[in-house]
Design an enzyme around this catalytic site. Structure first.
Site, PDB file in Angstrom:
ATOM      1  N   ASN A   1     106.833  86.882  53.964  1.00 48.73           N
ATOM      2  CA  ASN A   1     107.174  87.369  55.312  1.00 48.73           C
ATOM      3  C   ASN A   1     107.092  86.198  56.270  1.00 48.73           C
ATOM      4  OD1 ASN A   1     107.221  89.876  54.137  1.00 48.73           O
ATOM      5  ND2 ASN A   1     105.524  90.727  55.330  1.00 48.73           N
TER       6      ASN A   1
ATOM      7  N   GLU B   1     110.220  90.149  54.460  1.00 46.96           N
ATOM      8  CA  GLU B   1     110.384  90.483  55.887  1.00 46.96           C
ATOM      9  C   GLU B   1     110.807  89.249  56.658  1.00 46.96           C
ATOM     10  OE1 GLU B   1     107.033  92.238  57.970  1.00 46.96           O
ATOM     11  OE2 GLU B   1     106.619  93.584  56.298  1.00 46.96           O
TER      12      GLU B   1
ATOM     13  N   HIS C   1     100.695  99.253  52.725  1.00 51.65           N
ATOM     14  CA  HIS C   1     101.091  98.607  53.974  1.00 51.65           C
ATOM     15  C   HIS C   1     100.161  99.140  55.069  1.00 51.65           C
ATOM     16  CE1 HIS C   1     104.679  96.406  55.955  1.00 51.65           C
ATOM     17  NE2 HIS C   1     103.796  96.595  56.922  1.00 51.65           N
TER      18      HIS C   1
ATOM     19  N   TYR D   1     108.074  84.930  60.428  1.00 46.37           N
ATOM     20  CA  TYR D   1     108.595  85.218  61.770  1.00 46.37           C
ATOM     21  C   TYR D   1     108.650  83.982  62.660  1.00 46.37           C
ATOM     22  CZ  TYR D   1     108.388  90.095  60.485  1.00 46.37           C
ATOM     23  OH  TYR D   1     108.618  91.288  59.850  1.00 46.37           O
TER      24      TYR D   1
ATOM     25  N   GLU E   1     100.793  91.767  53.270  1.00 50.86           N
ATOM     26  CA  GLU E   1     100.042  90.936  54.206  1.00 50.86           C
ATOM     27  C   GLU E   1      98.544  91.244  54.220  1.00 50.86           C
ATOM     28  OE1 GLU E   1     101.833  90.996  58.076  1.00 50.86           O
ATOM     29  OE2 GLU E   1     103.718  90.163  57.375  1.00 50.86           O
TER      30      GLU E   1
ATOM     31  N   ARG F   1     113.183  98.057  50.955  1.00 47.98           N
ATOM     32  CA  ARG F   1     111.740  97.942  50.734  1.00 47.98           C
ATOM     33  C   ARG F   1     111.028  98.955  51.628  1.00 47.98           C
ATOM     34  NH1 ARG F   1     107.754  94.268  53.594  1.00 47.98           N
ATOM     35  NH2 ARG F   1     105.905  94.314  52.289  1.00 47.98           N
TER      36      ARG F   1
HETATM   37  C1  FCB Z   1     104.537  92.195  59.869  1.00 52.62           C
HETATM   38  C2  FCB Z   1     104.284  93.570  59.314  1.00 52.62           C
HETATM   39  C3  FCB Z   1     105.340  94.576  59.665  1.00 52.62           C
HETATM   40  C4  FCB Z   1     105.854  94.407  61.077  1.00 52.62           C
HETATM   41  C5  FCB Z   1     106.224  92.973  61.327  1.00 52.62           C
HETATM   42  C6  FCB Z   1     106.791  92.725  62.712  1.00 52.62           C
HETATM   43  O1  FCB Z   1     103.335  91.520  60.046  1.00 52.62           O
HETATM   44  O2  FCB Z   1     104.167  93.516  57.915  1.00 52.62           O
HETATM   45  O3  FCB Z   1     104.810  95.851  59.426  1.00 52.62           O
HETATM   46  O4  FCB Z   1     104.945  94.889  61.966  1.00 52.62           O
HETATM   47  O5  FCB Z   1     105.131  92.145  61.129  1.00 52.62           O
END
Ligand code: FCB
Length: 479
Positions: free
Chosen positions: A308, A385, A137, A310, A182, A93
């Site tokens: 995405n 992500e 992006h 985290y 995002e 991607r």
């Molecule tokens: C996301 C972004 C990516 C990167 C990650 C850690 O929010 O899409 O570009 O910075 O976080």
């Protein structure tokens, strides 16, 4: 769409399973974004983007870093493609830099810019890697920001034109398209908190930007359906998995869920903004930027939803004394990323943490996938992500990044568990292929499965990269 804590039963799980097998056809690969890796900021007619301007502004980026050179990927394309092949990536991607295609954000196409992405796509296909293209992006052409940026409705129409140019040039070879990455960050960090480019700190502007990003998404999907009718089309959202800090926090959870998640999923997938979001923000904006017909444009059938993930977010209503230190996972800057909901307090969460200070919570990942599946039945999901920053060091020719490998193993386990419970998950793209320019944090945070020495541009595959390669080859989570 609040994300309930899962249906897990029995003793708590550590998510360190091994031996779990992913089906063939489940795409495993990696992801990057143009401004974070390409460098070559003025090469071949590229125009300036808001990130060039923002990163050149003193005080905005840690250590004054910029993406002017970054990983110099633009000049090292073949080497990086070979690296992807060496890792066995099934999908890659990448994002396309709008200012390479239209240096001023509108008008004639810069053929040299297009040629770069054409070479990238051909190089992927030649190596058997599936290209997944993200159209936006975060690198808006500066000329468009000068005309109002995402607060100006016209920007959405410029985005649709840009989409047409790119789709006409690459549509014969790119099977999967993502409109925006995002949009919450673009709107609320770019125009609300000011932590991201263009660095504005105005809640009303952030909400206008949000709407025009949603509109841009809808218009771009329409263009893609027309120009590349056989392609798969999606959008990537950064869902906030919002947890209440105590039993009285449901109001705080509802507010953040509305601003972070439902502000995008509801117009895109259900056809309108949530009534509670409109009410929560009534003191900030009158919503007159929503015009008749917009809801129909924004709501477009999608082939899958890009997710995405985290970490999780923990909130409660502020008790009125003084807001605690910001702990919402976003870099502190002048303004608020939560217009109309500043009385929500973000609390530090239990560890362990990554180098970003983000808590590691694979259970939140499983919960998110299950709740999206329940909320939007029939809509496939793809992890666009997931990954982690740690302070890596090259020793000899190796990077012993056990913590990243552990993070990935636990999140792949969470994804597998979700699939076992019926979630239609189509793929998993690890963030990121290369260490890169981490926005406001510059080069101080390393997310790569491949280490980059910024002085020499030498690439070194980290142990986590080898781990991923072994997962791809065997289809089984390595022990
Ligand atoms: C996301 C972004 C990516 C990167 C990650 C850690 O929010 O899409 O570009 O910075 O976080």
């Amino acid at each position: 769409m609040t994300i309930e804590s899962s249906t897990r039963t029995g003793e708590s799980h550590d998510y360190r399973d091994s031996g779990l097998e992913f089906p063939t056809g489940f795409l495993i690969g990696s992801a990057t974004a143009a401004y974070q890796i390409e460098g070559a900021a003025t090469a071949d007619g590229r125009g300036p983007s808001i990130w060039d301007t923002f990163s050149a502004t003193p005080g905005k980026i840690v250590d004054g870093d910029t993406g002017a050179v970054a990983d110099d990927h633009y000049h090292r394309l073949d080497e990086d493609l070979d690296l992807m092949a060496e890792l066995g990536l099934e999908a890659y991607r990448f994002s396309i830099a709008w200012p390479r295609i239209q240096p001023l954000g509108s008008g004639a196409v810069n053929e040299a810019g297009l040629a770069f992405y054409s070479r990238l796509v051909d190089g992927l296909i030649a190596r058997g890697i599936r290209p997944i293209a993200t159209l936006y992006h975060w690198d808006l052409p500066q000329a468009l920001e000068d005309a109002g940026g995402w607060t100006d409705r016209e920007t959405a129409y410029r985005f649709a034109e840009y989409t047409r140019h790119v789709a006409e040039a690459l549509g014969d070879r790119v099977p999967v398209w993502t409109t925006l990455n995002e949009p919450w960050c673009s709107a609320f960090l770019g125009y609300g908190s000011g932590a991201h480019a263009p660095g504005r700190t105005d809640g009303a502007a952030a909400l206008r930007a949000m709407h025009h990003l949603n509109l841009a998404h809808g218009l771009a999907v329409q263009v893609l359906r027309e120009v590349v009718p056989r392609a798969e089309v999606s959008v990537t959202l950064n869902f906030h998995v919002v947890r209440g800090a105590d039993d009285s926090s449901s109001e705080a959870v509802r507010r953040i869920d509305a601003l972070a998640n439902r502000a995008f999923t509801e117009p895109m997938l259900n056809g309108g903004y949530p009534a509670d979001l409109i009410e929560d923000t009534a003191s900030v904006t009158d919503w007159s930027f929503v015009l008749p017909g917009d809801a129909e444009i924004i709501r477009q059938p999608l082939d899958f939803l890009g997710v995405n993930y985290y970490s999780t977010t923990r909130v409660r209503m502020w008790d009125g004394v003084s807001p605690r230190e910001r702990a919402d996972g976003h870099k502190a800057a002048g303004g608020s990323p939560w217009p109309g909901s500043d009385q929500v307090e973000f609390l530090r969460q239990d560890g362990p943490y990554t180098a970003m200070g983000w808590n590691i919570a694979p259970d939140g990942f499983e919960d998110l996938l299950l709740s999206l599946h329940r909320r939007f039945p029939g809509l496939p999901l793809m992890i666009t992500e997931n990954g982690a920053a740690f302070d890596d060091e090259v020793i000899g020719d190796r990077v012993f990044d056990d913590q990243r490998t552990d993070y990935l193993r636990r999140h792949f386990t969470a994804a597998h568990r979700a699939m076992q419970q019926g979630v239609d998950l189509r793929g998993y793209l690890v963030w990121s292929l290369l260490d890169n320019f981490e926005w406001g944090y510059g080069f101080s945070k390393r997310f790569g499965i491949v280490h980059v020495d910024y002085a020499t541009q030498k690439r070194t595959v980290k142990d986590s990269g080898r781990w991923l390669a072994s997962l791809i080859e065997s289809r089984v989570i390595p022990g």
